[in-house]
Motif scaffolding. Structure first.
Motif, mmCIF file in Angstrom:
data_model
loop_
_atom_site.group_PDB
_atom_site.id
_atom_site.type_symbol
_atom_site.label_atom_id
_atom_site.label_comp_id
_atom_site.label_asym_id
_atom_site.label_seq_id
_atom_site.Cartn_x
_atom_site.Cartn_y
_atom_site.Cartn_z
ATOM 1 N N CYS A 154 -47.193 -36.008 -48.614
ATOM 2 C CA CYS A 154 -47.570 -36.325 -47.240
ATOM 3 C C CYS A 154 -47.070 -37.717 -46.861
ATOM 4 O O CYS A 154 -46.477 -37.905 -45.803
ATOM 5 C CB CYS A 154 -49.085 -36.239 -47.086
ATOM 6 N N LEU A 155 -47.285 -38.688 -47.740
ATOM 7 C CA LEU A 155 -46.870 -40.049 -47.433
ATOM 8 C C LEU A 155 -45.348 -40.204 -47.429
ATOM 9 O O LEU A 155 -44.813 -40.985 -46.654
ATOM 10 C CB LEU A 155 -47.508 -41.030 -48.413
ATOM 11 N N CYS A 156 -44.664 -39.483 -48.266
ATOM 12 C CA CYS A 156 -43.189 -39.544 -48.272
ATOM 13 C C CYS A 156 -42.624 -39.118 -46.929
ATOM 14 O O CYS A 156 -41.591 -39.631 -46.496
ATOM 15 C CB CYS A 156 -42.623 -38.685 -49.397
ATOM 16 N N ASN A 157 -43.291 -38.197 -46.267
ATOM 17 C CA ASN A 157 -42.847 -37.753 -44.947
ATOM 18 C C ASN A 157 -42.958 -38.855 -43.902
ATOM 19 O O ASN A 157 -42.375 -38.751 -42.833
ATOM 20 C CB ASN A 157 -43.629 -36.528 -44.492
ATOM 21 N N LYS A 158 -43.714 -39.896 -44.187
ATOM 22 C CA LYS A 158 -43.907 -40.993 -43.244
ATOM 23 C C LYS A 158 -42.913 -42.133 -43.453
ATOM 24 O O LYS A 158 -42.919 -43.101 -42.715
ATOM 25 C CB LYS A 158 -45.329 -41.520 -43.348
ATOM 26 N N VAL A 159 -42.064 -42.019 -44.455
ATOM 27 C CA VAL A 159 -41.072 -43.063 -44.707
ATOM 28 C C VAL A 159 -39.895 -42.860 -43.753
ATOM 29 O O VAL A 159 -39.154 -41.901 -43.859
ATOM 30 C CB VAL A 159 -40.592 -43.047 -46.172
ATOM 31 N N THR A 160 -39.779 -43.801 -42.831
ATOM 32 C CA THR A 160 -38.701 -43.763 -41.843
ATOM 33 C C THR A 160 -37.733 -44.907 -42.120
ATOM 34 O O THR A 160 -37.982 -45.761 -42.970
ATOM 35 C CB THR A 160 -39.278 -43.942 -40.429
ATOM 36 N N LYS A 161 -36.652 -44.949 -41.386
ATOM 37 C CA LYS A 161 -35.692 -46.062 -41.506
ATOM 38 C C LYS A 161 -36.382 -47.390 -41.190
ATOM 39 O O LYS A 161 -36.083 -48.409 -41.795
ATOM 40 C CB LYS A 161 -34.491 -45.850 -40.585
ATOM 41 N N GLU A 162 -37.307 -47.369 -40.250
ATOM 42 C CA GLU A 162 -38.033 -48.581 -39.884
ATOM 43 C C GLU A 162 -38.922 -49.052 -41.044
ATOM 44 O O GLU A 162 -39.007 -50.235 -41.314
ATOM 45 C CB GLU A 162 -38.882 -48.350 -38.623
ATOM 46 N N VAL A 163 -39.566 -48.116 -41.715
ATOM 47 C CA VAL A 163 -40.397 -48.451 -42.864
ATOM 48 C C VAL A 163 -39.526 -49.029 -43.977
ATOM 49 O O VAL A 163 -39.882 -50.025 -44.609
ATOM 50 C CB VAL A 163 -41.173 -47.213 -43.370
ATOM 51 N N GLU A 164 -38.361 -48.442 -44.185
ATOM 52 C CA GLU A 164 -37.465 -48.905 -45.242
ATOM 53 C C GLU A 164 -36.930 -50.311 -44.981
ATOM 54 O O GLU A 164 -36.505 -50.993 -45.902
ATOM 55 C CB GLU A 164 -36.308 -47.933 -45.429
ATOM 56 N N TYR A 179 -47.552 -56.223 -52.384
ATOM 57 C CA TYR A 179 -46.767 -55.945 -53.581
ATOM 58 C C TYR A 179 -45.455 -55.230 -53.292
ATOM 59 O O TYR A 179 -44.614 -55.119 -54.181
ATOM 60 C CB TYR A 179 -47.581 -55.103 -54.568
ATOM 61 N N VAL A 180 -45.274 -54.722 -52.078
ATOM 62 C CA VAL A 180 -44.094 -53.900 -51.783
ATOM 63 C C VAL A 180 -43.223 -54.395 -50.632
ATOM 64 O O VAL A 180 -42.140 -53.864 -50.422
ATOM 65 C CB VAL A 180 -44.486 -52.425 -51.532
ATOM 66 N N LEU A 181 -43.668 -55.399 -49.913
ATOM 67 C CA LEU A 181 -42.864 -55.889 -48.797
ATOM 68 C C LEU A 181 -41.671 -56.695 -49.301
ATOM 69 O O LEU A 181 -41.732 -57.320 -50.360
ATOM 70 C CB LEU A 181 -43.708 -56.759 -47.868
ATOM 71 N N PHE A 182 -40.596 -56.696 -48.545
ATOM 72 C CA PHE A 182 -39.398 -57.440 -48.921
ATOM 73 C C PHE A 182 -39.668 -58.931 -49.059
ATOM 74 O O PHE A 182 -39.100 -59.586 -49.902
ATOM 75 C CB PHE A 182 -38.276 -57.215 -47.905
ATOM 76 N N ARG A 183 -40.547 -59.479 -48.243
ATOM 77 C CA ARG A 183 -40.760 -60.922 -48.280
ATOM 78 C C ARG A 183 -41.370 -61.412 -49.587
ATOM 79 O O ARG A 183 -41.265 -62.562 -49.928
ATOM 80 C CB ARG A 183 -41.612 -61.364 -47.103
ATOM 81 N N ALA A 184 -42.045 -60.541 -50.297
ATOM 82 C CA ALA A 184 -42.608 -60.927 -51.596
ATOM 83 C C ALA A 184 -41.504 -60.754 -52.633
ATOM 84 O O ALA A 184 -41.377 -59.721 -53.250
ATOM 85 C CB ALA A 184 -43.830 -60.073 -51.930
ATOM 86 N N ASN A 185 -40.669 -61.759 -52.786
ATOM 87 C CA ASN A 185 -39.447 -61.642 -53.571
ATOM 88 C C ASN A 185 -39.617 -61.117 -54.985
ATOM 89 O O ASN A 185 -39.079 -60.083 -55.306
ATOM 90 C CB ASN A 185 -38.673 -62.956 -53.570
ATOM 91 N N MET A 211 -38.311 -50.208 -51.531
ATOM 92 C CA MET A 211 -38.602 -49.006 -52.314
ATOM 93 C C MET A 211 -38.547 -49.274 -53.821
ATOM 94 O O MET A 211 -39.271 -48.642 -54.594
ATOM 95 C CB MET A 211 -37.649 -47.874 -51.931
ATOM 96 N N ASP A 212 -37.751 -50.237 -54.260
ATOM 97 C CA ASP A 212 -37.727 -50.621 -55.663
ATOM 98 C C ASP A 212 -39.091 -51.142 -56.091
ATOM 99 O O ASP A 212 -39.588 -50.840 -57.166
ATOM 100 C CB ASP A 212 -36.637 -51.666 -55.905
ATOM 101 N N LYS A 213 -39.718 -51.932 -55.214
ATOM 102 C CA LYS A 213 -41.049 -52.456 -55.530
ATOM 103 C C LYS A 213 -42.105 -51.352 -55.465
ATOM 104 O O LYS A 213 -43.076 -51.384 -56.208
ATOM 105 C CB LYS A 213 -41.404 -53.584 -54.564
ATOM 106 N N VAL A 214 -41.898 -50.394 -54.587
ATOM 107 C CA VAL A 214 -42.820 -49.251 -54.521
ATOM 108 C C VAL A 214 -42.845 -48.529 -55.857
ATOM 109 O O VAL A 214 -43.910 -48.222 -56.394
ATOM 110 C CB VAL A 214 -42.422 -48.286 -53.382
#
Length: 78
Positions: A56-66, A30-36, A71-74
């Motif tokens: 806790c999970l926000c601390n795990k958001v890196t440039k690679e994750v982004e 539901y949140v990956l870019f490929r799922a348009n 994030m709009d889908k998140v």
């Protein structure tokens, strides 16, 4: 990572890792870019989102994750 909350729940790092695994398992489609288009999340995804430790999970958001996660889908899933 997924919700704006009015309180902070203190959990161990293991709990945070468990939250992350649950989110990946139940919500990644539901949140990956490929799922348009935005896809309404499943009940299982919503259940996981309601229980996670957001700070806790926000601390795990890196440039690679982004690069992988829209994030709009998140926000939409929340």
């Amino acid at each position: 990572f997924f919700l704006v909350i009015a309180f902070v729940v203190v959990v161990t790092a293991d709990d945070c890792e468990s939250d992350l695994k649950g989110l990946v398992q139940e919500c990644k489609q539901y949140v990956l870019f490929r799922a348009n288009p935005r896809i309404p999340p499943s009940d299982a995804c919503c259940g996981v989102v309601k229980k996670v430790n957001v700070p806790c999970l926000c601390n795990k958001v890196t440039k690679e994750v982004e690069k992988l996660v829209c994030m709009d889908k998140v926000v939409y899933v929340c």
